[in-house]
Motif scaffolding. Structure first.
Motif, short mmCIF file in Angstrom:
data_model
loop_
_atom_site.label_atom_id
_atom_site.label_comp_id
_atom_site.label_asym_id
_atom_site.label_seq_id
_atom_site.Cartn_x
_atom_site.Cartn_y
_atom_site.Cartn_z
N UNK A 175 0.81 -1.21 0.00
CA UNK A 175 0.00 0.00 0.00
C UNK A 175 0.85 1.26 0.00
N UNK A 176 2.17 1.11 0.13
CA UNK A 176 3.07 2.27 0.14
C UNK A 176 3.14 2.89 -1.25
N UNK A 177 2.87 4.19 -1.35
CA UNK A 177 2.86 4.88 -2.65
C UNK A 177 4.18 5.59 -2.95
N UNK A 178 5.11 5.61 -1.99
CA UNK A 178 6.37 6.31 -2.19
C UNK A 178 7.49 5.30 -2.42
N UNK A 179 8.36 5.58 -3.36
CA UNK A 179 9.43 4.64 -3.66
C UNK A 179 10.74 5.37 -3.95
N UNK A 180 10.94 6.50 -3.27
CA UNK A 180 12.13 7.31 -3.50
C UNK A 180 13.40 6.52 -3.20
N UNK A 181 13.36 5.68 -2.16
CA UNK A 181 14.53 4.88 -1.79
C UNK A 181 14.26 3.38 -1.96
N UNK A 182 13.33 3.05 -2.82
CA UNK A 182 12.99 1.65 -3.04
C UNK A 182 11.66 1.29 -2.39
N UNK A 183 11.15 0.09 -2.68
CA UNK A 183 9.86 -0.34 -2.16
C UNK A 183 9.95 -0.65 -0.67
N UNK A 184 8.84 -0.53 0.02
CA UNK A 184 8.81 -0.82 1.45
C UNK A 184 8.08 0.26 2.22
N UNK A 185 7.99 0.08 3.53
CA UNK A 185 7.35 1.05 4.41
C UNK A 185 8.44 1.89 5.08
N UNK A 186 8.33 3.20 4.96
CA UNK A 186 9.38 4.09 5.46
C UNK A 186 9.13 4.50 6.91
N UNK A 187 10.19 4.52 7.68
CA UNK A 187 10.13 4.99 9.06
C UNK A 187 11.39 5.82 9.32
N UNK A 188 11.34 6.61 10.41
CA UNK A 188 12.49 7.45 10.74
C UNK A 188 12.70 7.44 12.25
N UNK A 189 13.96 7.58 12.66
CA UNK A 189 14.25 7.70 14.08
C UNK A 189 13.95 9.12 14.58
N UNK A 190 13.65 10.04 13.65
CA UNK A 190 13.35 11.42 14.00
C UNK A 190 11.86 11.71 13.78
N UNK A 191 11.16 12.06 14.84
CA UNK A 191 9.74 12.36 14.73
C UNK A 191 9.51 13.54 13.79
N UNK A 192 10.44 14.49 13.77
CA UNK A 192 10.28 15.67 12.91
C UNK A 192 10.18 15.29 11.44
N UNK A 193 10.82 14.18 11.05
CA UNK A 193 10.74 13.72 9.65
C UNK A 193 9.36 13.13 9.38
N UNK A 194 8.88 12.29 10.30
CA UNK A 194 7.58 11.64 10.12
C UNK A 194 6.45 12.66 10.07
N UNK A 195 6.59 13.75 10.84
CA UNK A 195 5.55 14.77 10.88
C UNK A 195 5.33 15.38 9.49
N UNK A 196 6.37 15.43 8.69
CA UNK A 196 6.24 15.98 7.34
C UNK A 196 5.26 15.18 6.50
N UNK A 197 5.04 13.93 6.85
CA UNK A 197 4.15 13.06 6.10
C UNK A 197 2.83 12.82 6.84
N UNK A 198 2.59 13.61 7.87
CA UNK A 198 1.40 13.44 8.71
C UNK A 198 0.57 14.72 8.74
N UNK A 199 -0.04 15.09 7.63
CA UNK A 199 -0.83 16.33 7.61
C UNK A 199 -2.07 16.20 8.48
N UNK A 200 -2.58 17.32 8.96
CA UNK A 200 -3.84 17.30 9.69
C UNK A 200 -4.96 16.93 8.73
N UNK A 201 -5.87 16.09 9.21
CA UNK A 201 -7.01 15.67 8.41
C UNK A 201 -8.25 15.61 9.27
N UNK A 202 -9.40 15.58 8.63
CA UNK A 202 -10.66 15.55 9.35
C UNK A 202 -10.90 14.19 9.97
N UNK A 203 -11.23 14.20 11.27
CA UNK A 203 -11.59 12.98 11.96
C UNK A 203 -13.10 12.93 12.15
N UNK A 204 -13.54 12.43 13.28
CA UNK A 204 -14.96 12.38 13.61
C UNK A 204 -15.36 13.73 14.19
#
Length: 215
Positions: A175-204
Motif C-alpha cells: 500500500x506504500x505509494x512512495x518509492x524514493x529509496x525503493x519499495x517498502x514502508x518508510x520509518x524514521x528515528x526522527x519524529x520531525x521527519x515523520x511529521x512531514x508526512x502526517x498532515x492534519x485531516x478531518x476525523x470524527x
C-alpha cells in the motif's frame, strides 16, 4: 449480535469511568476519515460487514456515513438515548473490531525525551498531544528478532485516513505509494521527519479529540 445486545455492550464499555472513551473516539475518527476519503473503497479495510450487500461484494458507503453522522458525542449516550439499531450495531463494531486495543498512555518528561530522541532540535515543537499504545499479539518472527537484535523507537508518518487500516492490518508494504529509496514502508528515528508526512485531516466531527487530527 442483536441491536439490544450491542447497546448493552456499548454502554458497559463507556461506563467504565470514561477510561476508554478516548480510544473509542480515536477509532471513530479513523473510520470517519477513511470513510470520507476519495480512496475509501481501497483503504476502509476492514469494512463493517453489516453494510455489505447480501451475496455480493458491494459496500453501502452512504449508509455507513449516515449512521455515523447520527451517532452523538459519546458522553451523551445512556440507557434512555434513542438511536437506531443500525447505529448501535455500527458503534459496537467500531469499539470491538480487530485483535488490538488502544490504550491512552501518560508519559513523563524523561520518558518523552528518550522516545523522541533528546538530540532533536526544538524538541518541544514535536511533542504529541496524546500518546496511544497499540496493544496486540506480536508475530513470532518479530519476537525472535527482538530478542536477537533489540529494538529502537521509529516513527511512521501518514495521512489520518490511512490509520483505520494501519491499526487493524499493520503497515502493509504493497500500500506504500512512495518509492524514493525503493519499495517498502518508510520509518524514521526522527519524529520531525515523520511529521512531514502526517498532515492534519478531518476525523470524527463529534470527537473531544478535535475535528482535525494528525497521527
Amino acid at each position: 449480535m442483536s441491536a439490544e445486545e450491542c447497546k448493552t455492550s456499548v454502554l458497559r464499555r463507556l461506563g467504565d469511568s470514561g477510561r476508554d472513551g478516548p480510544q473509542y473516539e480515536l477509532r471513530l475518527s479513523f473510520l470517519s476519515s477513511a470513510l470520507n476519503s476519495y480512496r475509501c473503497d481501497s483503504i476502509l479495510k476492514p469494512f463493517p460487514h453489516q453494510y455489505m450487500q447480501s451475496h455480493t461484494t458491494d459496500k453501502d458507503f452512504d449508509c455507513v456515513r449516515r449512521d455515523l453522522e447520527s451517532i452523538p458525542c459519546l458522553s451523551e449516550l445512556n440507557e434512555d438515548y434513542q438511536m437506531s439499531d443500525n447505529c448501535w450495531q455500527l458503534l459496537h463494531w467500531v469499539m470491538t473490531s480487530g485483535s488490538f486495543q488502544l490504550i491512552l498512555r501518560s508519559i513523563d518528561s524523561q520518558q518523552m525525551c528518550h522516545i523522541l530522541n533528546a538530540n532533536q532540535l526544538s524538541l518541544k515543537n514535536f511533542k504529541p498531544t496524546l500518546i496511544f499504545e497499540v496493544v496486540s499479539q506480536p508475530k513470532r518472527s518479530f519476537t525472535e528478532a527482538k530478542e536477537r537484535f533489540g529494538t529502537f523507537w521509529a516513527f511512521h508518518g501518514s495521512a489520518v485516513e490511512n490509520f483505520h487500516s494501519i491499526v487493524h492490518n499493520g503497515l502493509v508494504n504493497c500500500l506504500n505509494k512512495r518509492a524514493l529509496y525503493g519499495s517498502g514502508t518508510y520509518m524514521s528515528s526522527q519524529l520531525s521527519v515523520a511529521i512531514e508526512f502526517s498532515p492534519f485531516g478531518r476525523g470524527w466531527n463529534k470527537s473531544s479529540l478535535g475535528k482535525e487530527i494528525s497521527c
